[in-house]
Design a protein around this motif. Structure first.
Motif, PDB file in Angstrom:
ATOM      1  N   ASP A  96       0.818  -1.272  -0.018  1.00 52.65           N
ATOM      2  CA  ASP A  96      -0.002  -0.080  -0.133  1.00 52.65           C
ATOM      3  C   ASP A  96       0.648   1.367  -0.015  1.00 52.65           C
ATOM      4  OD1 ASP A  96       1.104  -0.372   2.602  1.00 52.65           O
ATOM      5  OD2 ASP A  96      -1.014  -0.237   3.639  1.00 52.65           O
ATOM      6  N   HIS A  97       2.201   1.084   0.310  1.00 53.02           N
ATOM      7  CA  HIS A  97       3.072   2.229   0.377  1.00 53.02           C
ATOM      8  C   HIS A  97       3.651   2.558  -0.827  1.00 53.02           C
ATOM      9  CE1 HIS A  97       5.584  -1.377   0.784  1.00 53.02           C
ATOM     10  NE2 HIS A  97       6.671  -0.407   0.326  1.00 53.02           N
ATOM     11  N   SER A  98       3.344   1.845  -2.076  1.00 52.78           N
ATOM     12  CA  SER A  98       3.918   1.933  -3.413  1.00 52.78           C
ATOM     13  C   SER A  98       3.139   1.816  -4.379  1.00 52.78           C
ATOM     14  CB  SER A  98       4.976   0.930  -3.528  1.00 52.78           C
ATOM     15  OG  SER A  98       5.841   1.146  -4.966  1.00 52.78           O
ATOM     16  N   PRO A  99       2.281   3.266  -4.687  1.00 53.82           N
ATOM     17  CA  PRO A  99       1.253   2.913  -5.733  1.00 53.82           C
ATOM     18  C   PRO A  99       1.754   2.757  -7.132  1.00 53.82           C
ATOM     19  CG  PRO A  99       2.050   5.437  -5.025  1.00 53.82           C
ATOM     20  CD  PRO A  99       2.584   4.242  -3.915  1.00 53.82           C
ATOM     21  N   GLY A 100       3.207   2.797  -7.426  1.00 55.34           N
ATOM     22  CA  GLY A 100       3.557   2.359  -8.619  1.00 55.34           C
ATOM     23  C   GLY A 100       4.234   1.006  -8.722  1.00 55.34           C
ATOM     24  N   ALA A 101       3.569   0.113  -7.745  1.00 57.85           N
ATOM     25  CA  ALA A 101       4.118  -0.934  -7.748  1.00 57.85           C
ATOM     26  C   ALA A 101       3.600  -2.096  -8.790  1.00 57.85           C
ATOM     27  CB  ALA A 101       3.895  -2.000  -6.601  1.00 57.85           C
TER      28      ALA A 101
ATOM     29  N   TYR B  76       6.149  -8.440  -6.497  1.00 61.75           N
ATOM     30  CA  TYR B  76       5.786  -7.172  -7.299  1.00 61.75           C
ATOM     31  C   TYR B  76       7.162  -6.532  -7.423  1.00 61.75           C
ATOM     32  CZ  TYR B  76       1.294  -7.393  -5.051  1.00 61.75           C
ATOM     33  OH  TYR B  76       0.036  -7.993  -4.633  1.00 61.75           O
ATOM     34  N   VAL B  77       7.442  -5.798  -8.437  1.00 62.07           N
ATOM     35  CA  VAL B  77       8.453  -4.877  -8.772  1.00 62.07           C
ATOM     36  C   VAL B  77       7.781  -3.374  -8.011  1.00 62.07           C
ATOM     37  CG1 VAL B  77      10.004  -3.887 -10.295  1.00 62.07           C
ATOM     38  CG2 VAL B  77       8.939  -6.170 -10.678  1.00 62.07           C
ATOM     39  N   VAL B  78       8.629  -2.670  -7.448  1.00 66.53           N
ATOM     40  CA  VAL B  78       8.659  -1.629  -6.725  1.00 66.53           C
ATOM     41  C   VAL B  78       9.778  -0.466  -6.929  1.00 66.53           C
ATOM     42  CG1 VAL B  78       7.041  -2.484  -4.983  1.00 66.53           C
ATOM     43  CG2 VAL B  78       9.244  -2.233  -4.581  1.00 66.53           C
ATOM     44  N   VAL B  79       9.456   0.605  -6.853  1.00 65.53           N
ATOM     45  CA  VAL B  79      10.391   1.802  -6.944  1.00 65.53           C
ATOM     46  C   VAL B  79      10.270   2.701  -5.841  1.00 65.53           C
ATOM     47  CG1 VAL B  79      10.870   1.623  -9.507  1.00 65.53           C
ATOM     48  CG2 VAL B  79       9.094   3.107  -8.351  1.00 65.53           C
TER      49      VAL B  79
END
Length: 293
Positions: free
Chosen positions: A149-154, A266-269
């Protein structure tokens, strides 16, 4: 086509025009004052008109020199921009991933490097399933767990789907492995120190096995799959991660039941970060690889 002025002479003009003094230009260019004067004179001779008015103290740009200066500045600006852009393109991307996903990720990153040698990737494996971008200098990370939930671009890669696997030889041998109840007669291989994965699958299958706690435990999924491929026992693994082993016939699924755990990869930045073009291309490519199965 008219012969273009040499780039060193243009740079000498550019620097000299900024300070209007041969001596200071020579200091910045790390050449002699005479060399600066000769380069300017040669450039003026090639162009056919003067660029500077020689004064008693310093220089002044001619009308042609004033017209030339912004154009030359634009040329060097474009060169600088192109150099920086190409440097960013070839910059090694720093990627972190949990060790449990390496069986799937490594072959695909090797394929990526064959297809995109212009975008090198350095991969760091970790026993941790997450990432702290504030403390860890990574451009992106593959994480395992609930939806972040902390990474909307995941970007979602695939869900965890647990299923038993074994070697083709063990499936054909004795004791039989025709139904989930036959697991009671085989060594159960655990990819972790606990029995959680096997317990989740057995609950979904409606079974309780007396040998659940007496199986062999391993540090990583890779170790458990390796032992299973040699016919040591039956391992529990993530169907998405071991797809290459199933396709190659190193492992087989004795039963069709695959159980989703609610966890995924997931891939996250970093939060609020805008991925550079090469990183976005890598992330999209990994998603395509995950969804192609």
């Amino acid at each position: 086509m008219k012969r273009l002025p040499p780039l060193p002479a243009l740079r000498t003009f550019w620097i000299t025009a900024q300070c209007c003094n041969f001596t200071r230009a020579a200091e910045q260019l790390h050449i002699t004052q005479g060399a600066v004067s000769r380069q300017i004179a040669g450039l003026e001779e090639q162009l056919g008109y003067p660029l500077f008015i020689r004064l008693a103290r310093g220089l002044a740009l001619t009308a042609e020199g004033r017209e030339w200066l912004p154009q030359v500045e634009k040329v060097f600006g474009l060169i600088s921009e192109a150099t920086e852009q190409i440097g960013r393109t070839r910059q090694t991307l720093q990627l972190k991933a949990p060790s449990c996903v390496m069986r799937w990720l490594l072959p695909r990153l090797l394929q990526w490097q064959k297809e995109r040698p212009d975008v090198p990737v350095k991969l760091t494996a970790s026993l941790q399933h997450g990432v702290d971008f504030q403390r860890e200098p990574f451009d992106a990370a593959v994480i395992y767990g609930p939806p972040p939930d902390h990474s909307p671009g995941a970007l979602h890669l695939f869900d965890e789907q647990l299923t038993p696997v074994c070697s083709p030889q063990l499936l054909k041998g004795s004791p039989a492995l025709n139904s989930p109840r036959d697991l009671q007669n085989h060594l159960l291989l655990h990819p972790t120190h606990d029995i959680q994965d096997w317990s989740v699958w057995l609950d979904a299958a409606g079974l309780q096995l007396a040998n659940l706690s007496s199986g062999q435990h391993f540090e990583t999924l890779d170790q458990a799959m390796s032992m299973a491929s040699h016919g040591t026992g039956v391992a529990i693994g993530d169907w998405s991660l071991i797809g290459d082993d199933l396709d190659a016939g190193r492992l087989v699924m004795p039963f069709a039941l695959k159980v989703k755990t609610g966890l995924a990869y997931y891939v996250v930045v970093p939060q609020d970060a805008e991925p550079c073009a090469p990183l976005q291309q890598l992330m999209d490519w990994l998603v395509e690889q995950a969804w192609s199965r």
